[in-house]
Enzyme design. Structure first.
Site, mmCIF file in Angstrom:
data_model
loop_
_atom_site.group_PDB
_atom_site.id
_atom_site.type_symbol
_atom_site.label_atom_id
_atom_site.label_comp_id
_atom_site.label_asym_id
_atom_site.label_seq_id
_atom_site.Cartn_x
_atom_site.Cartn_y
_atom_site.Cartn_z
ATOM 1 N N HIS A 92 59.108 56.385 37.029
ATOM 2 C CA HIS A 92 59.333 55.552 37.981
ATOM 3 C C HIS A 92 59.353 56.144 39.511
ATOM 4 O O HIS A 92 58.490 55.742 40.490
ATOM 5 C CB HIS A 92 60.442 54.686 37.650
ATOM 6 C CG HIS A 92 60.583 53.989 36.385
ATOM 7 N ND1 HIS A 92 59.627 53.303 36.220
ATOM 8 C CD2 HIS A 92 61.397 54.152 35.155
ATOM 9 C CE1 HIS A 92 59.904 52.532 35.024
ATOM 10 N NE2 HIS A 92 60.842 53.277 34.318
ATOM 11 N N ASP A 100 55.545 50.883 29.865
ATOM 12 C CA ASP A 100 56.911 51.078 29.559
ATOM 13 C C ASP A 100 57.590 49.742 28.597
ATOM 14 O O ASP A 100 57.567 50.016 27.557
ATOM 15 C CB ASP A 100 57.588 50.766 31.076
ATOM 16 C CG ASP A 100 59.084 51.050 31.152
ATOM 17 O OD1 ASP A 100 59.760 51.345 30.106
ATOM 18 O OD2 ASP A 100 59.495 50.953 32.407
#
Length: 446
Positions: free
Chosen positions: A268, A319
């Protein structure tokens, strides 16, 4: 397996699209030879029509989050309310039903052209935290699920020891925790790599691993030259809590304890200071962007362009599996940056495909994958150029078509180690992937 020849109607060779390429896959599962200018299929060659690219690397996955798809789209909420729903599914996992779910999810990935997954795995023990008879039963289930689905896996076994800075694990998190980093290291050391599976490490986050134990995880990975991944600055709340507890940002805290480096990937990397970006780039720490999850959870848009210019290699992951589509992840990284900057063209299609292939595989410990060249792993996928999404552009614009128009639905073939895993859009090992997904998700929904 004897030498097998594939004729690629069009092939992306990293910098351009080449028509008429013959690729020989050897018995060792690697590319034994590559010949260009082959205008017609050689006798006995397997014909792959469309655009063939190296197999896609999904550098960040939580397989069980696939059970949350659409469920968490009801109403509004935040990352933190989403997390409570996630905990409910995690509590229902067993080695048996997790194998079935992961097998189906990894089969969905193969259908999307993914040949390698980085599984950020933290559900280690039975509910309440009691270890299974085999303390690695859950990790082994994931490794076997990848084999059953025909793809490669890097199991990023995750240290997850705390609920927050100075907080013991909550009841949901007890099954994630080994108690200490030393106990984590002892358990994960019993996991052994195999032909399709590598074993790496992960730090769930700076809030989940106490600062004085970060170095233990980093040292374990360093000693084995294994990949090390970490959720980093996904939420501003985590940054604020870290500053309050330690007087520094999460990136600075990781740097202080030896976590950053070329085999480390921050996942991220959304809310960073200028100093954070300089630290990550200066240490060649990678960045895994997961745009479909980051926008699904309203996390924000990470500074991917600035990170890459500073020296941080970019990879991509699906993810939480709001969708499983690495072409969409690549497209979204560019388009999100356009929205923020109100300018176009931050990455070329070639650069975005490189993030989805070679740089993603490198982040998972496989620098020998992600390229169509002699000696590389014979892992590749073919994207149709004649669907309603992809028809029309000239084949030489295949990279642009793949990134900016195609989707996972346009994947026609996936080959891993020289063997067909997906042929003409059908998985060769899991006969009915939608049914497998439906049944496995129902079993863990509770």
């Amino acid at each position: 397996m004897p030498l097998k020849t594939y004729w690629l109607e069009h092939a992306w060779l990293g910098t351009h699209v080449e028509p008429g390429v013959a690729l020989d896959a050897g018995a060792d599962g690697r590319v034994a030879g590559l010949r260009t200018g082959v205008d017609a299929p050689p006798p006995g060659a397997e014909v792959l029509r469309g655009l063939t690219v190296p197999g896609l690397a999904n550098a960040h996955s939580h397989a069980f989050h696939r059970a949350l798809r659409s469920v968490v789209q009801v109403g509004s909420g935040t990352f933190w309310t989403w997390r409570e729903v996630m905990y409910g599914v995690a509590q229902n996992l067993t080695p048996e039903n997790y194998f079935a779910l992961a097998r189906a999810v990894y089969a969905e990935m193969a259908l999307a052209g993914i040949t390698d997954v980085g599984e950020f795995h933290y559900v280690h023990h039975a509910p309440g935290g009691t270890p299974y008879a085999d303390p690695n039963a859950m990790g082994e289930a994931l490794i076997e699920a990848a084999a059953a689905a025909g793809i490669r896996i890097t199991l990023l076994d995750t240290a997850y020891l705390a609920a927050g800075f100075g907080e013991a694990p909550n009841p949901h998190q007890l099954r994630f925790s080994d108690g200490t980093a030393e106990a984590w290291a002892e358990r994960v050391s019993a996991l052994k790599p195999r032909e399709h599976a590598l074993v790496g490490a992960a730090i769930h986050s700076v809030r989940a691993v106490p600062a004085d134990q970060l170095a233990t995880v980093a040292a374990w990975a360093q000693e084995r030259r294994a990949p090390l991944h970490v959720h980093l600055s996904e939420q501003t709340a985590e940054n604020d809590a870290c500053l309050a507890a330690h007087g520094r940002t999460p990136t600075q805290l990781l740097a202080d304890h030896g976590v950053l480096g070329p085999r480390t990937t921050g996942v991220h990397n959304t809310h960073l200071t200028d100093a954070d970006i300089a630290l990550l780039g200066g240490t060649t720490t990678g960045t895994c962007m997961c745009p479909t999850t980051e926008r699904d959870l309203a996390d924000g848009i990470g500074p991917a362009g600035r990170l890459q210019r500073a020296g941080s290699p970019l990879s991509l992951g699906s993810d939480s599996h709001a969708v499983i589509d690495l072409l969409e992840e690549a497209r979204a990284m560019e388009l999100d940056e356009r929205l923020r900057s109100r300018t176009r063209g931050h990455w070329t299609a070639n650069a975005l495909l490189t993030a989805a292939t070679a740089d993603g595989h490198a982040a998972l410990g496989r620098p020998d994958a992600g390229r169509l060249e002699t000696g590389a792993l014979a892992d590749f996928t073919t994207i149709a150029l004649d669907t309603v999404r992809t028809a029309g552009p000239l084949p030489r614009l295949g990279a642009e078509t793949a990134v900016f128009a195609a989707s996972a639905a346009d994947v026609r073939h996936t080959v891993v180690g020289g063997r067909h895993v997906v042929r003409d859009g059908v998985h060769t090992l899991v006969g009915d992937v939608p049914t497998a997904l439906s049944e496995a998700i129902a079993a863990v929904r509770g």
